[in-house]
Design a protein around this motif. Structure first.
Motif, PDB file in Angstrom:
ATOM      1  N   GLY A 126       0.818  -1.212   0.000  1.00 47.55           N
ATOM      2  CA  GLY A 126       0.000   0.000   0.000  1.00 47.55           C
ATOM      3  C   GLY A 126       0.848   1.257   0.000  1.00 47.55           C
ATOM      4  N   ILE A 127       1.886   1.279   0.812  1.00 43.34           N
ATOM      5  CA  ILE A 127       2.772   2.438   0.871  1.00 43.34           C
ATOM      6  C   ILE A 127       3.515   2.596  -0.451  1.00 43.34           C
ATOM      7  CG2 ILE A 127       4.776   3.430   2.032  1.00 43.34           C
ATOM      8  CD1 ILE A 127       3.886   1.973   4.569  1.00 43.34           C
ATOM      9  N   THR A 128       3.956   1.477  -1.014  1.00 41.61           N
ATOM     10  CA  THR A 128       4.648   1.509  -2.308  1.00 41.61           C
ATOM     11  C   THR A 128       3.780   2.158  -3.376  1.00 41.61           C
ATOM     12  OG1 THR A 128       5.930  -0.482  -1.810  1.00 41.61           O
ATOM     13  CG2 THR A 128       5.643   0.089  -4.142  1.00 41.61           C
ATOM     14  N   ALA A 129       2.542   1.722  -3.485  1.00 39.55           N
ATOM     15  CA  ALA A 129       1.632   2.260  -4.494  1.00 39.55           C
ATOM     16  C   ALA A 129       1.397   3.749  -4.288  1.00 39.55           C
ATOM     17  CB  ALA A 129       0.306   1.505  -4.455  1.00 39.55           C
ATOM     18  N   ALA A 130       1.248   4.176  -3.045  1.00 35.45           N
ATOM     19  CA  ALA A 130       1.016   5.592  -2.760  1.00 35.45           C
ATOM     20  C   ALA A 130       2.221   6.435  -3.156  1.00 35.45           C
ATOM     21  CB  ALA A 130       0.705   5.786  -1.272  1.00 35.45           C
ATOM     22  N   VAL A 131       3.417   5.951  -2.849  1.00 28.66           N
ATOM     23  CA  VAL A 131       4.636   6.675  -3.202  1.00 28.66           C
ATOM     24  C   VAL A 131       4.776   6.795  -4.716  1.00 28.66           C
ATOM     25  CG1 VAL A 131       7.159   6.561  -3.192  1.00 28.66           C
ATOM     26  CG2 VAL A 131       5.885   6.127  -1.088  1.00 28.66           C
TER      27      VAL A 131
END
Length: 230
Positions: A126-131
């Motif tokens: 989730g954090i990867t996609a947001a970044v």
């Protein structure tokens, strides 16, 4: 061309586009202008480092989700920038649209994080996609901003946009004597601030949203029976 190489090419092109502003208004490099331009180069370098060497290389699905949403968000934001020059109606609503854009950036990070985290049941995904969503939104939006200004620089539409966005007031408070140099410096500053703001949004809202898989995670087999026995 791989995504990692593409980001390097985009970053180099955007630094060149930003530096081109000093050719049209050389006074832009005076004072803090040179540092503002260096800030743009550092922002582009950060994008390259995050994509090429960040801790996201094994999250291909999350990367695809983030890149896709980022490109859409950046394209929409860029289209709004162009529309401000073309349409007085859009220009007059620039303040309201500005708030909508901020909400849209948050929504993009949340959407990317939600889709990726629910798909992979992973906080990191989730954090990867947001970044990635914020990085590619920035990489899409920034060249449109620069090219739009260069294209409409001598157009009467530019005066209308500046009045709506309070550019003249900001220029008066700046103490500078060259309006066009001030505007170029402002674009350079935006080239750094926008990325940092986007990454902050990704870190905060992306992380919050990415906790969904942890909250929705199914209990391990037998845990319900154990709980009942107790």
């Amino acid at each position: 061309m791989t995504l990692r190489r593409l980001v390097v090419v985009i970053a180099v092109v955007e630094v060149i586009l930003a530096a081109a502003g000093s050719l049209t208004d050389r006074a832009a490099l005076r004072g803090s202008g040179a540092f503002a331009l260096i800030g743009v180069a550092l922002a582009q370098t950060l994008c390259v480092l995050l994509v090429r060497y960040g801790p996201f290389s094994n999250r291909s699905a999350a990367i695809r989700i983030g890149v896709g949403i980022g490109l859409v968000a950046g394209g929409m934001y860029g289209a709004e920038v162009v529309a401000e020059y073309l349409s007085p109606t859009v220009t007059d609503a620039s303040v309201v649209i500005g708030w909508i854009i901020v909400i849209g950036l948050v929504a993009a990070a949340v959407l990317a994080s939600t889709v990726a985290s629910l798909r992979e049941r992973s906080l990191r995904a989730g954090i990867t996609a947001a970044v990635y969503a914020m990085v590619f939104e920035y990489l899409t939006w920034y060249p449109v901003v620069l090219l739009s200004y260069y294209a409409f620089r001598t157009s009467p539409a530019t005066d209308r946009v500046w009045r709506a966005e309070g550019t003249y007031d900001d220029f008066a408070r700046s103490g500078m004597t060259d309006l066009h140099a001030f505007v170029i410096q402002d674009f350079w500053g935006a080239g750094t601030f926008h990325l940092l703001a986007g990454l902050t949004i990704a870190a905060v809202f992306g992380t919050i949203t990415a906790t969904l898989p942890l909250l929705l995670r199914k209990p391990a087999p037998g845990s319900a029976r154990t709980s009942t026995a107790r």
